[in-house]
Motif scaffolding. Structure first.
Motif, PDB file in Angstrom:
ATOM      1  N   LYS A  47       0.708  -1.132   0.068  1.00 15.95           N
ATOM      2  CA  LYS A  47      -0.093   0.028  -0.097  1.00 15.95           C
ATOM      3  C   LYS A  47       0.778   1.146   0.264  1.00 15.95           C
ATOM      4  CE  LYS A  47      -4.108  -1.837   2.237  1.00 15.95           C
ATOM      5  NZ  LYS A  47      -4.806  -1.982   3.596  1.00 15.95           N
ATOM      6  N   SER A  48       1.889   1.029   0.915  1.00 17.01           N
ATOM      7  CA  SER A  48       2.809   2.281   0.922  1.00 17.01           C
ATOM      8  C   SER A  48       3.574   2.481  -0.510  1.00 17.01           C
ATOM      9  CB  SER A  48       3.913   2.101   1.685  1.00 17.01           C
ATOM     10  OG  SER A  48       4.717   3.270   1.904  1.00 17.01           O
ATOM     11  N   PHE A  49       3.766   1.620  -1.064  1.00 16.94           N
ATOM     12  CA  PHE A  49       4.604   1.635  -2.337  1.00 16.94           C
ATOM     13  C   PHE A  49       3.607   2.319  -3.357  1.00 16.94           C
ATOM     14  CE2 PHE A  49       5.624  -0.422  -6.557  1.00 16.94           C
ATOM     15  CZ  PHE A  49       6.682   0.009  -6.814  1.00 16.94           C
ATOM     16  N   MET A  50       2.467   1.850  -3.358  1.00 17.35           N
ATOM     17  CA  MET A  50       1.643   2.351  -4.353  1.00 17.35           C
ATOM     18  C   MET A  50       0.967   3.728  -4.214  1.00 17.35           C
ATOM     19  SD  MET A  50       0.891   0.025  -6.434  1.00 17.35           S
ATOM     20  CE  MET A  50      -0.403   0.362  -7.747  1.00 17.35           C
ATOM     21  N   GLU A  51       1.075   4.394  -2.918  1.00 18.28           N
ATOM     22  CA  GLU A  51       0.844   5.511  -2.488  1.00 18.28           C
ATOM     23  C   GLU A  51       1.904   6.406  -3.204  1.00 18.28           C
ATOM     24  OE1 GLU A  51      -1.449   7.307  -1.406  1.00 18.28           O
ATOM     25  OE2 GLU A  51      -2.740   5.709  -0.991  1.00 18.28           O
ATOM     26  N   GLU A  52       3.181   5.877  -3.147  1.00 17.93           N
ATOM     27  CA  GLU A  52       4.397   6.575  -3.675  1.00 17.93           C
ATOM     28  C   GLU A  52       4.289   6.693  -5.263  1.00 17.93           C
ATOM     29  OE1 GLU A  52       7.679   4.568  -2.294  1.00 17.93           O
ATOM     30  OE2 GLU A  52       7.520   4.927  -0.295  1.00 17.93           O
ATOM     31  N   GLN A  53       3.567   5.724  -5.903  1.00 22.08           N
ATOM     32  CA  GLN A  53       3.379   5.734  -7.427  1.00 22.08           C
ATOM     33  C   GLN A  53       2.091   6.144  -7.971  1.00 22.08           C
ATOM     34  OE1 GLN A  53       6.210   4.778  -8.802  1.00 22.08           O
ATOM     35  NE2 GLN A  53       7.015   4.253  -6.938  1.00 22.08           N
ATOM     36  N   ARG A  54       1.474   7.258  -6.899  1.00 24.85           N
ATOM     37  CA  ARG A  54       0.168   7.571  -7.114  1.00 24.85           C
ATOM     38  C   ARG A  54       0.153   8.359  -8.658  1.00 24.85           C
ATOM     39  NH1 ARG A  54      -4.550   6.663  -5.686  1.00 24.85           N
ATOM     40  NH2 ARG A  54      -3.562   6.294  -3.537  1.00 24.85           N
ATOM     41  N   PHE A  55       1.037   9.061  -9.039  1.00 24.85           N
ATOM     42  CA  PHE A  55       0.926   9.526 -10.341  1.00 24.85           C
ATOM     43  C   PHE A  55       0.793   8.509 -11.484  1.00 24.85           C
ATOM     44  CE2 PHE A  55       3.064  11.034 -14.255  1.00 24.85           C
ATOM     45  CZ  PHE A  55       2.094  11.992 -14.711  1.00 24.85           C
ATOM     46  N   LEU A  56       1.658   7.616 -11.383  1.00 26.80           N
ATOM     47  CA  LEU A  56       1.504   6.604 -12.294  1.00 26.80           C
ATOM     48  C   LEU A  56       0.318   5.890 -12.229  1.00 26.80           C
ATOM     49  CD1 LEU A  56       4.805   5.941 -13.237  1.00 26.80           C
ATOM     50  CD2 LEU A  56       3.650   3.848 -13.576  1.00 26.80           C
ATOM     51  N   VAL A  57      -0.232   5.635 -11.039  1.00 28.11           N
ATOM     52  CA  VAL A  57      -1.442   4.843 -10.734  1.00 28.11           C
ATOM     53  C   VAL A  57      -2.526   5.547 -11.430  1.00 28.11           C
ATOM     54  CG1 VAL A  57      -3.317   4.011  -9.063  1.00 28.11           C
ATOM     55  CG2 VAL A  57      -0.913   3.625  -8.759  1.00 28.11           C
ATOM     56  N   ASN A  58      -2.799   6.986 -11.335  1.00 28.20           N
ATOM     57  CA  ASN A  58      -3.715   7.549 -11.866  1.00 28.20           C
ATOM     58  C   ASN A  58      -3.868   7.648 -13.531  1.00 28.20           C
ATOM     59  OD1 ASN A  58      -4.715   8.543  -9.232  1.00 28.20           O
ATOM     60  ND2 ASN A  58      -3.249  10.497  -9.338  1.00 28.20           N
ATOM     61  N   PHE A  59      -2.393   7.739 -13.888  1.00 23.13           N
ATOM     62  CA  PHE A  59      -1.976   7.745 -15.455  1.00 23.13           C
ATOM     63  C   PHE A  59      -2.618   6.435 -15.952  1.00 23.13           C
ATOM     64  CE2 PHE A  59       0.641   6.455 -18.898  1.00 23.13           C
ATOM     65  CZ  PHE A  59       0.311   7.302 -19.757  1.00 23.13           C
ATOM     66  N   LEU A  60      -2.252   5.284 -15.209  1.00 19.96           N
ATOM     67  CA  LEU A  60      -2.819   4.029 -15.539  1.00 19.96           C
ATOM     68  C   LEU A  60      -4.453   3.915 -15.593  1.00 19.96           C
ATOM     69  CD1 LEU A  60      -0.404   1.586 -14.034  1.00 19.96           C
ATOM     70  CD2 LEU A  60      -0.460   2.287 -16.353  1.00 19.96           C
ATOM     71  N   GLY A  61      -5.016   4.720 -14.607  1.00 25.50           N
ATOM     72  CA  GLY A  61      -6.608   4.771 -14.534  1.00 25.50           C
ATOM     73  C   GLY A  61      -7.008   5.451 -15.745  1.00 25.50           C
ATOM     74  N   ILE A  62      -6.415   6.385 -16.363  1.00 24.77           N
ATOM     75  CA  ILE A  62      -6.833   7.124 -17.521  1.00 24.77           C
ATOM     76  C   ILE A  62      -6.644   6.217 -18.703  1.00 24.77           C
ATOM     77  CG2 ILE A  62      -6.271   8.987 -19.165  1.00 24.77           C
ATOM     78  CD1 ILE A  62      -5.443  10.606 -16.568  1.00 24.77           C
ATOM     79  N   ILE A  63      -5.423   5.473 -18.433  1.00 26.03           N
ATOM     80  CA  ILE A  63      -5.337   4.505 -19.790  1.00 26.03           C
ATOM     81  C   ILE A  63      -6.332   3.311 -20.202  1.00 26.03           C
ATOM     82  CG2 ILE A  63      -3.993   2.510 -20.556  1.00 26.03           C
ATOM     83  CD1 ILE A  63      -1.501   4.260 -19.691  1.00 26.03           C
ATOM     84  N   VAL A  64      -6.876   2.925 -18.919  1.00 22.72           N
ATOM     85  CA  VAL A  64      -8.050   2.171 -18.637  1.00 22.72           C
ATOM     86  C   VAL A  64      -9.273   2.494 -19.731  1.00 22.72           C
ATOM     87  CG1 VAL A  64      -9.817   1.141 -17.395  1.00 22.72           C
ATOM     88  CG2 VAL A  64      -7.392   1.072 -16.568  1.00 22.72           C
ATOM     89  N   TYR A  65      -9.674   3.840 -19.665  1.00 17.68           N
ATOM     90  CA  TYR A  65     -10.693   4.216 -20.500  1.00 17.68           C
ATOM     91  C   TYR A  65     -10.179   4.929 -22.083  1.00 17.68           C
ATOM     92  CZ  TYR A  65     -12.386   4.095 -15.633  1.00 17.68           C
ATOM     93  OH  TYR A  65     -12.675   3.951 -14.519  1.00 17.68           O
TER      94      TYR A  65
END
Length: 509
Positions: A47-65
């Motif tokens: 969870k901590s690791f994914m929080e650090e990669q928040r920007f990338l996670v949000n970018f991947l969320g955009i890619i989904v759509y």
């Protein structure tokens, strides 16, 4: 073609929007696909690791759509660009549901690939066991992909079948279009089984295994929510798929009822290229064939009498015949050559057609058939091809009706400035050879023999004896066998050309 081009572009873009909405709905249902996470050191680190990669996670969320939309719109526009005719347009539209559904899940696939890369890096960076996270991730993305694919495919397929294709192709007839793997009833049911039975059972089984294996505490309502959500999906799919078959089958039933009522112009429009579409097109081809056959049968019944038509259509088309007892009638117009000299050919044909129609009604009403027209004369048969024990009486009654009909026709002819007709009728009963006579490739159902010749000669004697009806002794005897009410007058023992013996002839009072 311009309308179809615009209509196609518009729906391709709308279908792309549906893909976006389907993925958004899948994201909203992601809680169903997520596993309860154990409170372990590994999970805290993850969870901590994914929080650090928040920007990338949000970018991947955009890619989904974004990725599915780009793929779908590009595919649709390219397909439209290279479509030059109706068959190409049909091919695009029937392939769109599967093509868009496959491209609609590319966002989830790309997200899983990125997440898998994160997991591998996380595993080596922190030296932790990622089995639970990996299983949870794979199961969740499979769930989301299947959910999105199912929602997109069946939504677009339903719109295609019920709205888009019927507008573009109101006559249907698209079953010969190249199929996709899902454009088959068998494969649709296989996918249906996977979506509502095999996959939900596997998903719940894996979820249960993981929670037990890793001692995860789950809410008492969690499994119920998942089960209830999957039940809703299964119910929706059941309604959609049942509609795929119920509506076409109802159309086929309605069309079959119309055909049984004699309406061969009915058409069943089933806009799909699966087996139901093929059945609909085959049904329409059958209706067209039945219409053509009925037309030929009706036309055949005008060239020959309906009784002979039915006799021949039962398979009695071989050369040869049989000896049967019949009554033969000849009827000829008196002085027709003189009557026709001052009439135009078109008027003569119209005049004769009306006259023959009246005679045919009288003859058919008593079970006889007109075997042939000989100029202005008629040869009729009673007792063939449909057998009758009362053929002599039927022929006599038909002759009486012909007298009455002629009187009415003469009244009408006189009012219209046409000449008045007189005719002569000759009746004779006896054995004849009846059957199909002629060449192997040109047959005619008729009767031959002395009975036919004698009937013709008796009719000719009407001119000599100044009578409109002459009946042979054979026919009179057969009539008297059935009834004594008929009164006949003996005229003479006439000499018949071609016969050694004289023939007794009678007329009626």
């Amino acid at each position: 073609m311009r309308f179809k081009s615009f209509f196609l572009k518009y729906h391709l873009l709308c279908y792309g929007l549906i893909c976006l909405l389907a993925n958004l709905l899948a994201a909203l249902s992601s809680n169903m696909a997520s596993f309860p996470m154990p409170e372990t050191t590994t999970m805290v680190l993850w969870k901590s690791f994914m929080e650090e990669q928040r920007f990338l996670v949000n970018f991947l969320g955009i890619i989904v759509y974004a990725v599915p939309i780009v793929f779908c719109v590009t595919y649709g526009l390219n397909s439209h660009k290279y479509s030059k005719n109706d068959r190409e347009y049909i091919k695009i539209m029937v392939h769109i549901p599967a093509a868009y559904a496959l491209r609609g899940i590319t966002g989830w696939i790309s997200n899983f690939i990125f997440e898998l890369a994160f997991l591998i890096y996380f595993h080596f960076a922190f030296d932790v066991d990622i089995a639970f996270i990996l299983i949870s991730s794979i199961t969740s993305y499979v769930f989301l992909s299947v959910f999105s694919f199912t929602l997109i495919y069946f939504t677009l397929e339903t719109l295609n079948r019920n709205i888009v294709l019927p507008v573009l192709y109101p006559d249907g007839n698209i079953s010969d279009t190249e199929r996709t793997s899902l454009s088959s009833i068998k494969n649709i049911f296989h996918f249906y089984f996977f979506s509502v039975a095999l996959f939900p059972a596997s998903f719940l089984g894996i979820r249960l295994f993981c929670t037990k294996r890793y001692h995860v505490e789950i809410s008492g309502y969690s499994d119920f929510i998942v089960f209830f959500g999957l039940m809703i999906v299964g119910f929706i799919l059941t309604k959609l798929i049942s509609g795929y078959f119920q509506k076409p089958l109802q159309k086929l039933t309605d069309s079959a009822n119309q055909i049984s009522g004699g309406n061969y112009d009915c058409k069943t429009v089933i806009c799909s290229n699966d087996e139901m579409g093929l059945l609909g097109d085959s049904f329409n081809a059958m209706a067209k064939s039945l219409k053509e056959k009925e037309f030929m049968r009706d036309t055949f019944g005008k060239i020959v009498t309906p009784q002979i038509r039915d006799y021949l259509l039962k398979g009695n088309v071989a050369l040869g015949g049989e000896t049967i007892d019949v009554t033969v009638m000849f009827c000829d117009i008196r002085g027709f050559t003189t009557l026709s000299e001052n009439m135009e050919p078109e008027k003569i044909v119209s005049f004769l057609n009306e006259y023959f129609t009246g005679l045919e009604e009288c003859i058919a009403a008593h079970g006889g058939i007109i075997n042939k027209y000989i100029g202005d004369a008629v040869m009729a048969l009673f007792g063939a091809p449909i057998r009758s024990q009362n053929h002599a009486e039927e022929a006599y009654l038909a002759a009486l009706d012909m007298r009455k009909k002629l009187a009415k026709m003469n009244e009408r002819f006189s009012k219209n400035g046409l000449p008045v007709i007189r005719f002569g009728i000759g009746l004779h009963s006896g054995e004849v050879l009846a059957g199909n006579i002629g060449a192997a490739n040109r047959l005619e159902y008729t009767v031959i023999g002395d009975t036919v010749n004698t009937a013709s000669r008796i009719e000719g004697l009407c001119k000599i004896y100044k009578k409109d009806l002459l009946i042979s002794e054979n026919t009179v005897a057969k009539i008297k066998e059935k009834t004594d009410e008929k009164a006949f007058v003996f005229l003479d023992e006439a000499e018949i050309r071609g016969r050694k013996e004289r023939v007794k002839i009678y007329t009626d009072l």
